[in-house]
Design a protein around this motif. Structure first.
Motif, short mmCIF file in Angstrom:
data_model
loop_
_atom_site.label_atom_id
_atom_site.label_comp_id
_atom_site.label_asym_id
_atom_site.label_seq_id
_atom_site.Cartn_x
_atom_site.Cartn_y
_atom_site.Cartn_z
N PRO A 31 24.29 12.00 11.40
CA PRO A 31 22.80 12.11 10.97
C PRO A 31 22.42 11.28 9.71
CG PRO A 31 23.84 14.31 10.53
CD PRO A 31 24.97 13.38 11.47
N THR A 32 21.24 11.03 9.72
CA THR A 32 20.63 10.32 8.48
C THR A 32 19.58 11.08 7.83
OG1 THR A 32 18.97 9.17 9.83
CG2 THR A 32 21.16 7.96 9.46
N GLY A 33 19.35 12.35 8.37
CA GLY A 33 18.29 12.99 7.82
C GLY A 33 18.29 14.55 7.99
N VAL A 34 18.06 15.39 6.96
CA VAL A 34 17.79 16.84 7.43
C VAL A 34 16.60 17.17 6.92
CG1 VAL A 34 18.78 19.09 6.48
CG2 VAL A 34 20.41 17.14 6.89
N VAL A 35 15.83 18.03 7.76
CA VAL A 35 14.43 18.51 7.61
C VAL A 35 14.54 20.13 7.56
CG1 VAL A 35 11.93 18.79 8.18
CG2 VAL A 35 13.28 16.67 8.45
N GLU A 36 14.15 20.78 6.45
CA GLU A 36 14.45 22.11 6.54
C GLU A 36 12.91 22.63 6.27
OE1 GLU A 36 17.97 23.68 3.98
OE2 GLU A 36 17.47 21.81 2.90
N LEU A 37 12.28 23.22 7.63
CA LEU A 37 10.83 23.61 7.43
C LEU A 37 10.94 24.92 7.07
CD1 LEU A 37 7.92 22.98 7.97
CD2 LEU A 37 8.43 23.87 10.34
N PHE A 38 9.92 25.28 6.09
CA PHE A 38 10.00 26.83 5.44
C PHE A 38 8.39 27.16 6.35
CE2 PHE A 38 13.04 25.32 2.45
CZ PHE A 38 13.83 26.37 2.64
N THR A 39 8.45 28.04 7.03
CA THR A 39 7.34 28.31 7.86
C THR A 39 7.12 29.90 8.10
OG1 THR A 39 6.30 27.79 10.28
CG2 THR A 39 8.53 28.16 10.06
N SER A 40 6.13 30.06 8.80
CA SER A 40 5.87 31.64 8.90
C SER A 40 4.88 31.73 10.34
CB SER A 40 5.21 32.40 7.90
OG SER A 40 4.77 33.72 8.04
N GLN A 41 5.34 32.76 11.05
CA GLN A 41 4.38 33.06 12.35
C GLN A 41 3.24 33.63 11.82
OE1 GLN A 41 6.79 35.83 14.51
NE2 GLN A 41 8.47 34.51 14.64
N GLY A 42 3.03 34.13 10.60
CA GLY A 42 1.75 34.85 10.11
C GLY A 42 0.72 33.82 9.33
N CYS A 43 1.33 32.35 9.58
CA CYS A 43 0.41 31.44 8.40
C CYS A 43 -0.38 30.55 9.58
CB CYS A 43 1.19 30.69 7.75
SG CYS A 43 0.64 29.38 6.88
N TYR A 74 2.33 40.54 5.16
CA TYR A 74 1.34 41.62 4.74
C TYR A 74 0.08 41.33 5.58
CZ TYR A 74 -1.12 38.06 1.71
OH TYR A 74 -1.92 37.00 1.24
N LEU A 75 0.20 39.94 5.96
CA LEU A 75 -1.42 39.64 6.65
C LEU A 75 -1.45 40.27 8.02
CD1 LEU A 75 -1.37 35.85 5.94
CD2 LEU A 75 -2.67 37.52 4.80
N GLY A 76 -0.72 41.06 8.40
CA GLY A 76 -0.63 41.91 9.69
C GLY A 76 0.33 41.69 10.83
N TRP A 77 1.15 40.79 10.67
CA TRP A 77 2.36 40.24 11.64
C TRP A 77 3.43 40.06 10.76
CZ3 TRP A 77 3.53 41.01 16.63
CH2 TRP A 77 4.44 40.30 17.09
N LYS A 78 4.71 40.78 11.10
CA LYS A 78 5.69 40.62 10.52
C LYS A 78 6.60 39.68 11.43
CE LYS A 78 10.27 43.09 9.50
NZ LYS A 78 10.40 42.72 8.26
N ASP A 79 7.06 38.41 10.68
CA ASP A 79 7.62 37.23 11.35
C ASP A 79 8.90 37.73 12.06
OD1 ASP A 79 9.18 34.84 11.75
OD2 ASP A 79 7.68 33.76 10.53
N THR A 80 8.99 37.70 13.26
CA THR A 80 10.38 38.19 14.11
C THR A 80 11.34 37.34 13.75
OG1 THR A 80 9.75 36.95 15.99
CG2 THR A 80 8.77 39.13 15.90
N LEU A 81 11.32 36.11 12.87
CA LEU A 81 12.25 35.60 12.77
C LEU A 81 12.74 35.23 11.25
CD1 LEU A 81 11.57 32.42 15.35
CD2 LEU A 81 13.31 34.43 15.65
N GLY A 82 11.77 35.96 10.47
CA GLY A 82 11.79 35.98 8.90
C GLY A 82 12.80 36.73 8.26
#
Length: 251
Positions: A31-43, A74-82
């Protein structure tokens, strides 16, 4: 932009595990690249970035990883993968980049730069910068020896010796989630390569090195990416020097 990145969206080989068999192998092409995405189901800004990561996961030259954070719960949904561990990794990147805060969706490219993960052009542009220089400077190979999985890291280029961590990043290939509350209420989003755990499994000091792990440890995980990541002052994450995906190819 080079040919690999230009044809990104049409490539069909996914960076994920196939069904289990007794032997292991790394990607045929490094591979020539790694993408690490920091994300949230609540965003509510994250779904476009999740879609970009989904597209990237179909390019065998890119290792696409989704780190779900927990600070939007805290926005009302707990990220199930967080997880707090994912959040901690993002904050450590923030310190490494000299940032005062972190955000979602944040895409960290090759441990070297960060951009808005929903900005497809910015993500591809950062990937292109590394690809144009020939990819990662240290080769990583994966093989099997008896009941062990063996990871071999090459030597650093002349004048490029640094300390690095060998990090194993475990992920699930695909997880569809129905979001019932919060900013994305009512949406069903399929998340690719969500990170379930990661660990520093060894140290590399610039010379060629061999790391051996029980096959059973890999078997009980979904997918596994190998990151050889340099270490900055204070143990903070630095540029990624080499990478691979441990595959269990079909028979």
């Amino acid at each position: 932009m080079n040919k690999t990145i230009r044809t990104l969206m049409s490539m069909a080989t996914a960076v994920m595990l196939c069904c289990a068999v007794p032997s292991y192998a790394g990607d045929a092409a490094q591979p020539t690249g790694v993408v690490e995405l920091f994300t949230s189901q609540g965003c509510n800004s994250c779904p476009p970035a999740d879609a970009v990561l989904n597209d990237l996961s179909h390019d065998s030259s890119v290792i696409a990883l989704g780190y779900h954070v927990d600070y939007w719960d805290y926005l009302g949904w707990k990220d199930t993968l967080g997880s707090a561990k994912n959040t901690e990794r993002q904050y450590r990147y923030g310190k490494s980049f000299g940032s005062r805060s972190v955000y979602t969706p944040q895409a960290v490219i090759n441990g070297r730069a960060h951009v808005n993960g929903a900005n497809r052009g910015a993500v591809l542009g950062e990937l292109a910068k590394l690809s144009e220089t020939g990819g990662f400077p240290v080769g990583i190979s994966v093989s099997q020896a008896g009941d062990s999985v063996v990871i071999e890291a090459g030597a650093a280029p002349a004048g490029g010796a640094v300390d690095a961590h060998l990090i194993l990043v475990y992920f699930d290939p695909e997880r569809p989630v129905v979001i019932q509350r919060g900013e994305n209420k009512g949406k069903t989003i399929t998340y690719v390569n969500p990170v379930t755990d990661f660990q520093t499994a060894g140290m590399w000091h610039g010379s060629a090195a061999r790391f051996e792990f029980p096959q059973s440890e890999i078997d009980r995980k979904g997918g596994c990416a190998v990151l050889l990541q340099s270490v900055r002052a204070g143990g903070l994450p630095g540029p990624i020097l080499g990478a691979a995906v441990i595959r269990k190819p079909s028979s």
